[in-house]
Structures are given as C-alpha cells and as structure tokens.
Write a protein that holds these residues in place. Structure first.
Motif, PDB file in Angstrom:
ATOM      1  N   UNK A  78      -3.583   1.562 -10.713  1.00  0.00           N
ATOM      2  CA  UNK A  78      -2.779   2.431  -9.840  1.00  0.00           C
ATOM      3  C   UNK A  78      -3.602   2.906  -8.646  1.00  0.00           C
ATOM      4  N   UNK A  79      -3.187   2.526  -7.435  1.00  0.00           N
ATOM      5  CA  UNK A  79      -4.024   2.850  -6.278  1.00  0.00           C
ATOM      6  C   UNK A  79      -3.691   4.198  -5.649  1.00  0.00           C
TER       7      UNK A  79
ATOM      8  N   UNK B 277       7.993   6.225  13.229  1.00  0.00           N
ATOM      9  CA  UNK B 277       8.155   5.587  11.923  1.00  0.00           C
ATOM     10  C   UNK B 277       9.042   6.444  11.011  1.00  0.00           C
TER      11      UNK B 277
ATOM     12  N   UNK C  48       0.633  11.133   7.350  1.00  0.00           N
ATOM     13  CA  UNK C  48       0.148  10.133   8.314  1.00  0.00           C
ATOM     14  C   UNK C  48       1.287   9.314   8.927  1.00  0.00           C
ATOM     15  N   UNK C  49       2.500   9.469   8.414  1.00  0.00           N
ATOM     16  CA  UNK C  49       3.627   8.699   8.959  1.00  0.00           C
ATOM     17  C   UNK C  49       3.935   9.202  10.377  1.00  0.00           C
ATOM     18  N   UNK C  50       3.920   8.299  11.334  1.00  0.00           N
ATOM     19  CA  UNK C  50       4.148   8.711  12.727  1.00  0.00           C
ATOM     20  C   UNK C  50       5.610   9.104  12.945  1.00  0.00           C
TER      21      UNK C  50
ATOM     22  N   UNK D 164       9.126   7.025   0.565  1.00  0.00           N
ATOM     23  CA  UNK D 164       8.025   7.980   0.616  1.00  0.00           C
ATOM     24  C   UNK D 164       7.644   8.233   2.071  1.00  0.00           C
TER      25      UNK D 164
ATOM     26  N   UNK E  22      -4.961  20.913  -0.242  1.00  0.00           N
ATOM     27  CA  UNK E  22      -5.995  21.171   0.756  1.00  0.00           C
ATOM     28  C   UNK E  22      -5.410  21.615   2.092  1.00  0.00           C
TER      29      UNK E  22
ATOM     30  N   UNK F 142       0.831  -1.201   0.000  1.00  0.00           N
ATOM     31  CA  UNK F 142       0.000   0.000   0.000  1.00  0.00           C
ATOM     32  C   UNK F 142       0.865   1.251   0.000  1.00  0.00           C
TER      33      UNK F 142
ATOM     34  N   UNK G 188       4.690  10.456   4.497  1.00  0.00           N
ATOM     35  CA  UNK G 188       3.373  11.064   4.335  1.00  0.00           C
ATOM     36  C   UNK G 188       2.975  11.793   5.613  1.00  0.00           C
TER      37      UNK G 188
ATOM     38  N   UNK H 282      -7.122   6.821   0.335  1.00  0.00           N
ATOM     39  CA  UNK H 282      -5.811   7.471   0.443  1.00  0.00           C
ATOM     40  C   UNK H 282      -6.008   8.962   0.728  1.00  0.00           C
ATOM     41  N   UNK H 283      -6.961   9.563   0.050  1.00  0.00           N
ATOM     42  CA  UNK H 283      -7.152  11.008   0.160  1.00  0.00           C
ATOM     43  C   UNK H 283      -8.005  11.417   1.359  1.00  0.00           C
TER      44      UNK H 283
ATOM     45  N   UNK I 190      -3.566   8.976 -14.190  1.00  0.00           N
ATOM     46  CA  UNK I 190      -4.269   7.798 -14.713  1.00  0.00           C
ATOM     47  C   UNK I 190      -4.511   7.921 -16.209  1.00  0.00           C
TER      48      UNK I 190
ATOM     49  N   UNK J 239      -8.198   4.655  -3.710  1.00  0.00           N
ATOM     50  CA  UNK J 239      -7.692   6.010  -3.959  1.00  0.00           C
ATOM     51  C   UNK J 239      -8.448   7.029  -3.112  1.00  0.00           C
TER      52      UNK J 239
ATOM     53  N   UNK K 163       5.646   2.975  -5.454  1.00  0.00           N
ATOM     54  CA  UNK K 163       4.545   3.577  -4.716  1.00  0.00           C
ATOM     55  C   UNK K 163       3.942   2.642  -3.661  1.00  0.00           C
ATOM     56  N   UNK K 164       3.822   1.371  -4.016  1.00  0.00           N
ATOM     57  CA  UNK K 164       3.112   0.462  -3.113  1.00  0.00           C
ATOM     58  C   UNK K 164       4.046  -0.556  -2.464  1.00  0.00           C
TER      59      UNK K 164
ATOM     60  N   UNK L 107      -2.865  14.439   2.379  1.00  0.00           N
ATOM     61  CA  UNK L 107      -3.613  13.212   2.155  1.00  0.00           C
ATOM     62  C   UNK L 107      -4.329  13.348   0.819  1.00  0.00           C
ATOM     63  N   UNK L 108      -3.793  12.687  -0.174  1.00  0.00           N
ATOM     64  CA  UNK L 108      -4.368  12.833  -1.507  1.00  0.00           C
ATOM     65  C   UNK L 108      -3.743  11.813  -2.438  1.00  0.00           C
ATOM     66  N   UNK L 109      -4.430  11.560  -3.534  1.00  0.00           N
ATOM     67  CA  UNK L 109      -3.756  10.884  -4.635  1.00  0.00           C
ATOM     68  C   UNK L 109      -2.979  11.962  -5.373  1.00  0.00           C
TER      69      UNK L 109
END
Lengths: 414, 266
Positions: B57-58, B162, B157-159, B153, B188, A28, B155, A190-191, B65, A187, B129-130, B180-182
């Motif tokens: 692609x997640x 971590x 959200x990464x503590x 990578x 934002x 992920x 983010x 994720x956002x 895309x 997706x 990415x994954x 937090x986004x693709x």
C-alpha cells in the motif's frame, strides 16, 4: 505491439505513460499527481536543453569517471572456448556501480526544482550509496529507505551511506527487502512532496521515473558503442549483450543505443534472478511468465497471487530481489527485442568463482547472474561472436555472503 | 432509487451534523470480528468504508498497514470480503458501504467482474487509492452504470484547474485528503486551513458531497464539523491493534470509540 525506430524507447510511451499501450502508467495517489507532473515538465525540458546536457556530461566525466573500461576477458574466453568474451566494467564508475548515473541526474533535477531534500530506496544498497554520494556532492539532505533484511546483508553499503551523511531508514514491513523499501519511500514522498524530491533507484515506479532512470543509465551504451567501434572498426556482425535484470536499470542503459540494430546482429539477453535452486520463490517475473499487475505505480509483469497480492521473492542478490520488472523490459519482451532467462543463486556463485579465478574482475552477485548465462551460451557460439557482459557492480558489498557461501579465500580485498 | 450514500448525507444534514464515516480493514482482527465490528458500529456511523487489504500500500500509514498485514496473514481473500459485506447488508440493508483499496486487486479480479460482485454484495461506492483521474474515467463510468459511486480523491496538491475537471466528472461524493500525508499522520495543518481548502472545493459544485479524511481523531474531529462528512480510519485501526495486544474485545472497544466520535460531531 511494436518498437519504433529512431525514437528513444523512453519516449515511446503514450500520453498516459504506457509503453505498448499497457506497461507503465501512473497508478499513484492523487497527492502525487502534481509533483509528478512538475517533474515531467522539468525533465522533458531539460533533456532537450544543451546546457543541462553539458552539465550532466561534465559531472559524468569528471566526477563519475567516464568512460568505464571495455576489456577483453582473454583467459575466460580461452577457458570457455567459444565466443570472444568481453566485459564493460561499469563498476569502475565512482561508487562502484551504474546506480551513480541515475542518482546524479536526480540530484541535478532536484537542484533545479529548488528542493533541499532527496529521498530514495535501495535494495543492494548501491542506489542508496550513490544517492548519498550525489546528495552530498550537490548539497542536498538525503534519506534512504532500505529493507531491514537488506541492511543486515549489505553492510558495507549501509556504512558508506551513513558516512556520506545520509539517514538510513530501516523498513520492517512485509518481506523487509527492496519492494518494501520502495513502498515506504513512496509513502514518505506522499507526505513530504512539497519539500522533498524522490529518486526511484531503478527503471521502475511512475512513468517519469522510468524515463529519467533509463535516460541516465544510457550513458553505458553510449560509451560502449564508441568502444566497440574503436576495437572492431564497426559494430560487430554478431554481438550479444548480457546483463542481469532486477528492476532493469543497468540492462536498459547497456542496450539503449543498440535498440535500432537488427536483433540478429545485436541481441540483448536479460538474466533475472532465479533464486535458490531448491526454492519455488524467485525474482524472475519475465522468465516464469508472471501476470501483468500494478506495482509501485506502474503496470508490469509481477509476481503475485490470484488476488493481486504481491508475492515475496527470494534471491541471493539483494539488487535483483524485486517481484516486478521495469515496464521498459516488459515492452522489450513483448516486442521480442530482448530475450530473458534466469540464473539461480548457485549459478551466480559458480560464475563468480570462475570469473574471479581467471580474470582481474570482481563482479558482484548481480552481474554474476549474467556472467553465468553468458559463459554457458558462449560455449556454443562461433569464434567470431562478440559477447559483452555488463559488470555493473563490484562484489565488495557481497563479502559477507561470499565468505559464508564460498569461504574466505573467495573474498577479494580492495 | 437514491444511492444510500446520498440518503445518508441527507439525514446527517437534516440533523445538522457532518456524516460520520469509518474505515476498517476487512478481515481485521478476523473475518468474524470485522463483520461484528461493522454491525456494532453501524448504529453510530452514517457510511462504512471497508478496506480491501493490500500488501504494497503506497498511501497508508503504519496503523492501517498493521491492520492490512494482519488481515492478509489471517488469510483474507477478496471473495471473503464480498461475503462479509453481503452478510452485513442482510441485517443492515440501507447502511451504505464503500469499498476502498488499491487498483491491482480490481485489475486481477477483472473490472467488470469486480463491479458486478460489488453490486451483488451491496457495495454502494468505491474508492481506489491509486487510480487517479483521468486514468479512472473509464472505470468510473462502469461504476456509474451500475449505480455505484466512484469516489474521486482530491488533495491539497490538486491544482485549481484539475479540481474543476475532476469534480465535473465526479459522482455525488468526493473525498478531500486533509493534508500531505499517508493515512493516519498527525494533523500538520490547522483545521482552519483544511476548511479553507474544503470550502474552495465545495464552491466548485455545492451540490456534491465532500468528506474530509486523513489525520482525523477524537481530538480533531470536533473542529471540522462544518464539512459534509468526516472519515476516521487509522484511529480505529489503532484501537483494534491496542485491543488485540491487550487481549480485549476489539468489537466493544471500537464501538465505544465510534460512539465518542459521533458525540463529538453533534
């Protein structure tokens, strides 16, 4: 690779979430690592928590309606003339399919984590419909991702989702079916993972989703075990459990409680979607020996080309129309605990005709795949063999396809 | 020899500006066009990220895309991508190239084969990415042994714990996902907030280069100048799509866009 006894299969993965050391895991994006870890901690605690289990059981009993019926298909048995054919009518469950168990548990977890929104994917529309029902029940906002092709062919469920107040987001990318819906849902998560919980509609996705779903649908085999003992006094000596396999949530749940029995006594048969007889495309990665690849966060057998692009599938049944398969089933296949085969679109229609002709049962196109193989094989079995088919979905959602393919007289009204 | 990625950061630092990184999908609009785009933009770009298109692609938003599906539809195969990079490197030997994609493509090619092929084609870094940490530990080690940076990578959200663990294991470059986004989402959060997170990451190991990506456009790039590097991807993919739809030459249009981006970072 070995299946352990007395340890639930969902808990047989290693530290990184791999079953048999190679199926599953967490492939992920970094952003999802934390929300997934949070969900893991929450689920691991709650699944041992007596109060939580009592809460789950209360909703399963009073709202979903447990147990679902276990019935003998007398006329079909007579017609086939071999094994005794039974059905576990899981489509009795509130909403008309097994997807309600996973949806309910995910909403209970979302509530515990303080999330106000839940998003989910759907193929046949059952996972989406059930999630919309459960979200409504538990006061969560609900967003469902669904392939545009599936929206067109499963209208009754789309209508139900909207009626329950869910937003249905059409997905136009790729093949516009389940695989793309799951990608789009991931997706979205994720956002929005800070405010939103995600429900993966089957035993697929990152390891924790596989586990939660398997844990939830196992209700089916818990009930069946009791019902078998009520009917026969003990678990029959020759028991064969047939189930369709798309992502693999209903089949896993249908088998879980019987995992430790010897397969000579209790055999599991998974039936994948072979697609149209004349087409090379299919949704049967186990039957056709697809290679291991990564799809939606998990390593699994998956239809793909040599470069690793996921291949388009084809099946009359939207619920089975998925290029991959649960890591749990990859594990059960490689440990030889379960046997997998496939049925074509035409086979499923044939079985649907036969079952509805002889019985007061209306299996959707997904379990009709399982019925086909069960009927063919039952002919060869001795009279003391007990065949049970999980009728995990109701055909109301398929009325348009059935009308087109078989004619209006085969569309049984509610 | 210093990895050209590190060399590129050094030059940018000397010129007191963030390194400019671009992301384009290999094979978009065609194999030839994507090579020409790389060649043309490279004079204004410090590091080129080349996307390996994948059909599930997640983590990518709609712009990337669209580019990826277009490239796949045009028949791009993984070996074509290596060829594009090889050709590019023939004329721009020292321009660093990072290959960015999803793990299944690497898994099918075979990790070792993939890394060898990267080395032979002149790839200097990889972003997968994954394949997060710690799952990527082994693969990252293999990359390192061939002097290819495996870029971690990070983010929002990464503590904190971590972050420390990942950065301890990371090679010379990290990639911070702004929000937090693709890819290609609207910013934002404020640039100020992004830089606050960025500075927290920098503090853990100031010697490692950290770039910021996701949601960076002509409009926002100027406000994030204090970072080591800034990645623009979706805005470029969008320009390619726009050009193709209007029957204009994507090479010229993208080059113009990149020139503007560069201007705004100096």
């Amino acid at each position: 690779m070995k299946l352990k006894k007395r340890i639930p299969v969902i808990d047989q993965g290693n530290k990184l979430g791999f079953w048999g050391g190679k199926f599953g895991g967490n492939f992920v994006p970094e952003t999802l690592k934390k929300p997934i870890e949070d969900l893991e901690i929450l689920f691991n605690n709650l699944k041992e928590d007596k109060k939580f289990i009592a809460e789950r059981d209360k909703y399963f009993k009073n709202w979903i309606g447990t147990p679902t019926r276990f019935i003998k298909l007398e006329n079909l048995t007579k017609h086939v003339g071999g094994a005794q054919i039974y059905s576990k009518v899981v489509s009795d469950a509130n909403g008309g399919a097994h997807k309600i168990y996973n949806a309910t548990v995910h909403c209970l977890l979302a509530k515990r984590s303080g999330k106000k929104v839940i998003c989910g994917d759907t193929g046949a529309g059952y996972a989406g419909k059930m999630l919309s029902m459960a979200a409504k029940k538990f006061g969560l906002k609900c967003k469902i991702f669904m392939g545009a092709k599936d929206i067109a062919r499963q209208q009754p469920n789309v209508k139900a989702m909207k009626k329950n107040g869910a937003e249905v987001v059409p997905v136009y990318s790729g093949s516009q079916t389940l695989v793309d819906a799951v990608s789009e849902c991931m997706r979205f998560w994720v956002a929005n993972c800070d405010t939103t919980a995600m429900c993966v509609g089957s035993t697929v996705g990152p390891a924790v989703f596989v586990r939660i779903c398997g844990w939830s649908t196992s209700q089916i085999s818990r009930e069946l075990k009791v019902q078998l003992i009520e009917e026969f006094g003990s678990i029959p000596k020759k028991l064969k459990l047939y189930n369709c396999v798309g992502g693999g949530s209903s089949s896993f749940g249908f088998w879980n409680e019987f995992m430790d029995y010897d397969k000579k006594q209790c055999e599991f048969i998974g039936v994948e979607a072979g697609g149209p007889a004349k087409s090379k495309k299919h949704a049967a990665p186990l039957t056709y020996g697809s290679k291991i690849g990564i799809l939606h966060g998990a390593a699994q057998y998956v239809n793909q080309n040599s470069d690793g692009q996921i291949e388009e599938t084809e099946s009359i049944s939207a619920g089975l129309d998925y290029p991959g398969i649960s890591p749990l089933h990859c594990f059960l296949k490689d440990t030889k605990r379960a046997r997998y085969t496939s049925a074509s679109d035409e086979d499923a229609l044939k079985a649907y005709k036969l079952v509805t002709k002889f019985e007061k049962l209306r299996p959707s196109l997904e379990p009709s795949h399982a019925f086909f193989v069960a009927i063919v094989e039952s002919k060869k079995f001795s009279k003391d063999t007990i065949v049970v088919v999980n009728s995990c979905g109701d055909a109301y959602k398929d009325k348009k396809i059935l009308e087109q393919r078989l004619g209006i007289k085969y569309v049984k009204s509610n | 020899m210093l990895n050209p990625i590190s060399a590129a950061f050094k030059i940018a630092k000397k010129e007191k500006r963030p390194a400019l990184l671009t992301y384009t999908v290999a094979g978009d609009g065609s194999k030839k066009q994507s090579l020409n785009i790389l060649k043309s933009i490279s004079e204004n770009v410090d590091i080129l990220e080349v996307g390996v298109p994948h059909n599930t692609p997640v983590a990518d938003g709609s712009q990337i895309q669209t580019s990826a599906y277009r490239a796949i539809k045009n028949g791009i195969k993984i070996n074509d991508i290596f060829n594009i990079i090889k050709k590019f490197k023939k004329s721009r030997k020292n321009k660093p190239v990072i290959l960015m994609g999803y793990y299944n493509m690497i898994f099918q090619y075979g990790e070792n084969n993939y890394i060898n092929k990267c080395k032979a084609s002149g790839v200097n870094g990889l972003i997968v990415v994954d394949l997060p940490w710690p799952e990527n530990k082994n693969f990252a080690k293999k990359c390192k042994s061939k002097s290819i940076y495996f870029i971690q990578l990070l983010s929002p959200t990464t503590t904190d714990t971590r972050l420390k663990k990942i950065i301890k294991d990371s090679h010379q470059m990290n990639y911070f996902i702004s929000m937090l986004s693709t890819t290609g989402g609207k910013l934002k959060v404020t640039p100020k907030e992004i830089l606050k997170n960025y500075n927290k990451i920098k503090k853990i190991d100031p010697k490692k280069q950290t770039v910021i990506g996701f949601g960076i456009t002509e409009k926002t790039i100027g406000k994030l100048k204090s970072a080591d590097g800034l990645v623009v991807g979706s805005a470029i993919c969008k320009e390619i799509t726009r050009s193709l739809n209007n029957r204009q030459n994507p090479v010229t249009n993208v080059s113009r866009l990149v020139k503007n981006l560069k201007k705004k970072t100096t």
